[in-house]
Scaffold this motif. Structure first.
Motif, PDB file in Angstrom:
ATOM      1  N   LEU A  21       2.105  -7.231  -0.653  1.00  0.00           N
ATOM      2  CA  LEU A  21       0.903  -7.763   0.003  1.00  0.00           C
ATOM      3  C   LEU A  21      -0.345  -7.142  -0.623  1.00  0.00           C
ATOM      4  O   LEU A  21      -1.329  -7.833  -0.882  1.00  0.00           O
ATOM      5  N   VAL A  22      -0.298  -5.853  -0.880  1.00  0.00           N
ATOM      6  CA  VAL A  22      -1.425  -5.166  -1.528  1.00  0.00           C
ATOM      7  C   VAL A  22      -1.703  -5.799  -2.893  1.00  0.00           C
ATOM      8  O   VAL A  22      -2.845  -6.122  -3.233  1.00  0.00           O
ATOM      9  N   TYR A  66       7.146  -0.249   9.916  1.00  0.00           N
ATOM     10  CA  TYR A  66       7.106  -1.679   9.642  1.00  0.00           C
ATOM     11  C   TYR A  66       6.147  -1.936   8.490  1.00  0.00           C
ATOM     12  O   TYR A  66       5.074  -1.325   8.421  1.00  0.00           O
ATOM     13  N   LEU A  67       6.524  -2.843   7.619  1.00  0.00           N
ATOM     14  CA  LEU A  67       5.684  -3.231   6.490  1.00  0.00           C
ATOM     15  C   LEU A  67       5.034  -4.563   6.831  1.00  0.00           C
ATOM     16  O   LEU A  67       5.725  -5.563   7.046  1.00  0.00           O
ATOM     17  N   THR A  68       3.703  -4.582   6.889  1.00  0.00           N
ATOM     18  CA  THR A  68       3.004  -5.804   7.264  1.00  0.00           C
ATOM     19  C   THR A  68       3.066  -6.839   6.140  1.00  0.00           C
ATOM     20  O   THR A  68       2.976  -6.498   4.961  1.00  0.00           O
ATOM     21  N   LEU A  69       3.230  -8.104   6.546  1.00  0.00           N
ATOM     22  CA  LEU A  69       3.381  -9.200   5.581  1.00  0.00           C
ATOM     23  C   LEU A  69       2.204 -10.176   5.631  1.00  0.00           C
ATOM     24  O   LEU A  69       2.296 -11.281   5.102  1.00  0.00           O
ATOM     25  N   ALA A  70       1.130  -9.767   6.270  1.00  0.00           N
ATOM     26  CA  ALA A  70      -0.081 -10.591   6.330  1.00  0.00           C
ATOM     27  C   ALA A  70      -1.265  -9.688   6.631  1.00  0.00           C
ATOM     28  O   ALA A  70      -1.132  -8.718   7.369  1.00  0.00           O
ATOM     29  N   PRO A  71      -2.425 -10.025   6.070  1.00  0.00           N
ATOM     30  CA  PRO A  71      -3.609  -9.290   6.470  1.00  0.00           C
ATOM     31  C   PRO A  71      -3.903  -9.625   7.932  1.00  0.00           C
ATOM     32  O   PRO A  71      -3.692 -10.755   8.363  1.00  0.00           O
TER      33      PRO A  71
END
Length: 157
Positions: A21-22, A66-71
């Motif tokens: 995502l980054v 948790y790894l975010t998958l959206a801003p």
């Protein structure tokens, strides 16, 4: 696409931005940041907004966060609320093999589907404020909405 729904306390949320995502958002024009005017909003408003915007995530490989998958502008902006410890966060937990799919949906499809709406947002807010007033329904002041939008209240004329 299968996912698990989960609700966790906001202040216990161990979140990190997924590295992909980054990479995929590094050239974005708008960067998300905490908004200090959030303290003016009632906690019930913030909780409802969080409930309306679940965060897509994946578990990290060692299951410690948790790894975010959206801003998430909503999440970033509400971190500054003085009562954030009372908030809960809704998560959609996706399996590892769905990460690229979810990223394409959140970063491309979602933006494309909503792009045409954005041009009329300020006019819609002004007209909706008028309708709220006509019906005697309490609505926030233009200054509060302008602060949330990081703009001037005059945009709602």
């Amino acid at each position: 696409m299968r996912y698990k729904q989960k609700s966790i306390p906001f202040d216990n949320a161990k979140l990190q931005v997924h590295p992909l995502l980054v990479t995929l958002t590094k050239n974005d024009v708008t960067q998300l940041k905490v908004n200090q005017c959030i303290g003016e909003l009632p906690i019930e408003v913030i909780q409802t907004l969080l409930d309306l915007n679940p965060l897509p995530v994946a578990l990290s490989t060692d299951d410690d966060c948790y790894l975010t998958l959206a801003p998430s502008g909503i999440l970033e902006r509400f971190k500054a609320h003085p009562l954030s410890k009372k908030l809960s966060l809704k998560l959609y937990v996706y399996p590892t093999d769905a990460i690229e799919h979810v990223l394409s949906v959140t970063l491309l499809y979602n933006y494309a589907v909503t792009l045409y709406l954005k041009n009329g947002f300020s006019t819609n807010i002004q007209r909706r404020l008028s309708c709220f007033k006509e019906h005697g329904i309490h609505a926030p002041k233009k200054t509060i909405l302008a602060n949330l939008a990081n703009t001037s209240p005059s945009i709602f004329r």
